[in-house]
Scaffold this active site. Structure first.
Site, PDB file in Angstrom:
ATOM      1  N   CYS A 140       0.843  -1.187   0.000  1.00  0.00           N
ATOM      2  CA  CYS A 140       0.000   0.000   0.000  1.00  0.00           C
ATOM      3  C   CYS A 140       0.884   1.245   0.000  1.00  0.00           C
ATOM      4  CB  CYS A 140      -0.904   0.007   1.233  1.00  0.00           C
ATOM      5  SG  CYS A 140      -1.905  -1.485   1.431  1.00  0.00           S
ATOM      6  N   VAL A 172      20.180  -3.685 -33.111  1.00  0.00           N
ATOM      7  CA  VAL A 172      21.053  -3.969 -31.974  1.00  0.00           C
ATOM      8  C   VAL A 172      22.287  -4.728 -32.457  1.00  0.00           C
ATOM      9  CG1 VAL A 172      21.228  -5.191 -29.767  1.00  0.00           C
ATOM     10  CG2 VAL A 172      19.118  -3.990 -30.383  1.00  0.00           C
ATOM     11  N   SER A 204       9.551 -12.059  -7.774  1.00  0.00           N
ATOM     12  CA  SER A 204      10.767 -11.588  -8.441  1.00  0.00           C
ATOM     13  C   SER A 204      11.974 -12.321  -7.866  1.00  0.00           C
ATOM     14  CB  SER A 204      10.930 -10.081  -8.232  1.00  0.00           C
ATOM     15  OG  SER A 204      12.233  -9.649  -8.597  1.00  0.00           O
ATOM     16  N   GLY A 205      12.977 -12.559  -8.709  1.00  0.00           N
ATOM     17  CA  GLY A 205      14.170 -13.285  -8.272  1.00  0.00           C
ATOM     18  C   GLY A 205      15.257 -12.422  -7.674  1.00  0.00           C
TER      19      GLY A 205
END
EC number: 6.3.5.4
Length: 656
Positions: free
Chosen positions: A2, A298, A370-371
């Site tokens: 929050c 790229v 998440s890692g």
């Protein structure tokens, strides 16, 4: 997760107004789209924006207040062991009205006071007020996953999950903190707990601040710190492998607690792959998310940055419902002002990919694993450690480490990088001392062997680089109403990981010791072929993730901006930092900026990190110290195009 905010009067002051607290909360509305609340009593006011994750019913609304209205709490985060704590409190006669973790904090504080905090296994920032004692307590989790900002304005201490809520206070006037600016352009991070906003600070991780509203006295103490310097040398390798596997499975299952959909980021690497391998066994047809890159323009090493193929392989193996966000160079300009606006306090490198990944995930879930943390706990950056592994004593360790981490500005440009006016405000600030002071709480560390130096590096990176990753992750996920969770940062797993000897984390450590430190080229070549790291984690997860993943070299989540800053986004960059009247020219020499662009575009020197920081600083100045519309004007866009960019973001999403 929050957004929280509050005002604590110090001594004789007028009570805070409800309108002001609502205004502060509204500045963080993106953090809590599911509700808001305000509590006022005496000289203290609390405000809350709710993202309902556990018990989304009205019973979980905040601020949460005790029946006698003496205690009140506002909370950001999740307590993963709240059910165990609740059971313990219920056995002692405490009655609960909700099923949420916030109420456990309220009852736990009443029972144990500050002794509650070491019992908490979670990621959090919260405030507790005790009206009878005239005290306000501000607490941040062990690792600094959740932010809490502070500012003393007049006779009030103002605090909030985001700086925007503090700048909404009428007594705050935005100014640049030159010391923080010098630090940012030295390390591309802030090692101290100040911010780019003058007068605004972060409560340090693992700290409790107590505010006496009657006397105005403020105290702060640390209740925990990392310690990699006392490994259990009697630990066997098989024991370490089994325990890492057990604890990571336990941590991942703990962090699946939610009453809303849970998903996970999925790259082609070990860390996210391990979490998805475990979580997909618990969640049927789990949602996973990857951000990839258009690779048409790229070149060089960046051609390998896109990990969608590896992610799709793991999605197939673990039977997840997989989605991809594909970002091209044309998508960068749209995201940049949003990213900077939500970051508020600049940290680390390219992060718009994280914004897009969080934006994608938020369309399907409210919680995403998440890692982050796996590299810092298990030794995932060998190419950094070798720079200090052969240091002869403490002084050489810090000389080598400082030389590496002040990598943002090329050596030849450092002397004249800042304008004379800006440098006058930075005099006397020693950046090497800033780095060494990270170790303040561990003044007796050893600096003799490669193992010592690597253990000290693990400590440093957990305190600085990882903390920066958490701040970026919090801001860009909450910008999209998404809660990120980090199973690697579970109390039990972190405690055990710190006890694992370095020789189990890094392969062929004995060969490290025999590398000739004078043969730099040979030594560098060796580490380019031995840059896997995290050996113990790879072995622990070898039966859960495919061999192509467990044996793959560290990739990292990085966008191909070396190429894009030379071609596709070159004009975007020029219009921001080379145009006449750019706000950053008041702080950074225009001539130096021109030299940076020349070196990157014509001389083939990769300065993408510095260019990213310059672009972000210019946008930061425009958004927080100037006018928000300046960004679009700097690109030569008219009002119609401005509105079009706001209303029609890129949406190159596909199900894999």
């Amino acid at each position: 997760m929050c957004g929280i905010a509050g005002i604590a009067g110090l001594g004789e002051v007028e009570p805070p107004s409800e309108n002001l607290l609502q205004k502060m909360a509204q500045a963080m509305a993106h953090r809590g789209p599911d509700g808001e609340g305000v509590f006022l009593k005496g000289k203290v006011g609390l405000a809350h924006r709710r993202l309902a994750i556990i018990d989304p019913s009205p019973a979980g609304s905040q601020p949460m207040v005790s029946p006698d209205r003496n205690l009140a709490v506002v909370f950001n985060g999740t307590i993963y062991n709240f059910r165990e704590l609740r059971s313990e409190l219920e056995k002692q006669g405490h009655l609960f009205k909700s099923q949420c973790d916030t109420e456990v904090l309220l009852h736990g504080w009443k029972k144990w006071g500050e002794d509650l905090v070491p019992r908490l296994n979670g990621h959090f920032a919260f405030a507790v007020t005790d009206h009878q004692k005239g005290m306000v307590h501000l607490i941040r989790d062990r690792f600094g996953v959740k932010p809490l900002y502070l500012a003393k304005l007049g006779k009030n201490l103002v605090f909030a999950s985001e700086i925007k809520a503090i700048t909404a206070h009428p007594l705050y006037t935005a100014e640049v903190n030159h010391q923080a600016l010098a630090e940012y352009f030295t390390f591309q991070n802030l090692f101290r707990y100040h911010t780019l906003f003058k007068g605004v600070e972060l409560l340090p991780a693992a700290n409790i601040m107590t505010i006496n509203t009657r006397t105005g006295e403020i105290k702060r103490r640390a209740y925990w710190d990392y310690n990699f310097s006392n490994p259990d040398q009697s630990m066997g390798q098989e024991e370490a492998i089994c325990e890492v596997k057990r604890l990571l499975i336990q941590a991942t299952k703990r962090q699946l607690v939610a009453d809303v959909p849970v998903g996970a980021y999925l790259s082609g690497g070990m860390d996210s792959g391990s979490l998805v391998a475990i979580a997909s066994r618990e969640l049927n047809r789990m949602h996973t998310f990857t951000c990839g890159w258009h690779m048409g323009s790229v070149h060089g090493v960046e051609a390998s940055f896109d990990e969608r193929v590896q992610a799709e392989l793991m999605s197939y193996l673990f039977k997840t419902e997989h989605f991809e966000q594909i970002v091209g160079h044309t998508d960068v300009g749209w995201a940049l002002p949003l990213v900077v606006n939500h970051l508020e306090d600049l940290r680390l490198g390219m992060s718009y990919g994280q914004y897009y990944a969080a934006r994608l995930a938020s369309k399907f879930v409210k919680v995403c694993l998440s890692g982050a943390g796996g590299d810092e706990l298990f030794g995932g950056y060998p190419w950094r450690y070798y720079r200090v592994s052969h240091s002869l004593g403490k002084k050489e360790f810090f000389d080598n480490y400082f030389s590496y981490w002040q990598r943002l500005i090329p050596k030849g440009l450092r002397q004249n990088f800042f304008t004379p006016a800006a440098k006058r405000h930075m005099e006397g600030d020693d950046m090497r001392r800033v780095l060494t002071r990270v170790f303040t709480f561990h003044s007796n560390l050893a600096y003799e062997t490669p193992e010592d130096h690597i253990a000290n590096s693990l400590y440093f990176e957990a305190k600085t680089f990882l903390h920066g990753l958490f701040l970026v992750g919090d801001k860009l996920s909450m910008a999209n109403g998404l809660e990120e969770r980090f199973p690697f940062m579970d109390n039990d797993l972190v405690d055990f990981a710190q006890k694992i000897p370095v020789r189990y984390k890094l392969r062929d450590l004995e060969e490290w010791k025999h590398q000739d430190e004078n043969a730099f080229g040979k030594k560098k070549s060796y580490f380019q072929t031995h840059d896997d790291g995290k050996n113990i984690l790879r072995q622990a997860m070898s039966l859960l993730v495919p061999k192509e993943v467990s044996e793959r070299k560290k990739q990292g989540f990085s966008s191909p901006d070396e190429s894009w800053f030379r071609e596709g986004n070159l004009e975007l960059v020029k219009r921001l930092i080379l145009r006449k009247g750019a706000m950053c020219h008041d702080y950074i020499s225009p001539r130096v900026i021109t030299e940076v662009m020349e070196a990157h575009c014509r001389c083939g020197i990769n300065l993408r990190l510095l260019i990213w920081s310059l672009v972000n600083f210019e946008l930061w100045l425009q958004l927080f110290m100037g006018k928000a519309g300046d960004y679009y004007q700097s690109l030569g866009l008219d009002e119609m195009t401005n509105e079009l960019m706001k209303s029609k973001p890129p949406s190159q999403i596909k199900a894999a």
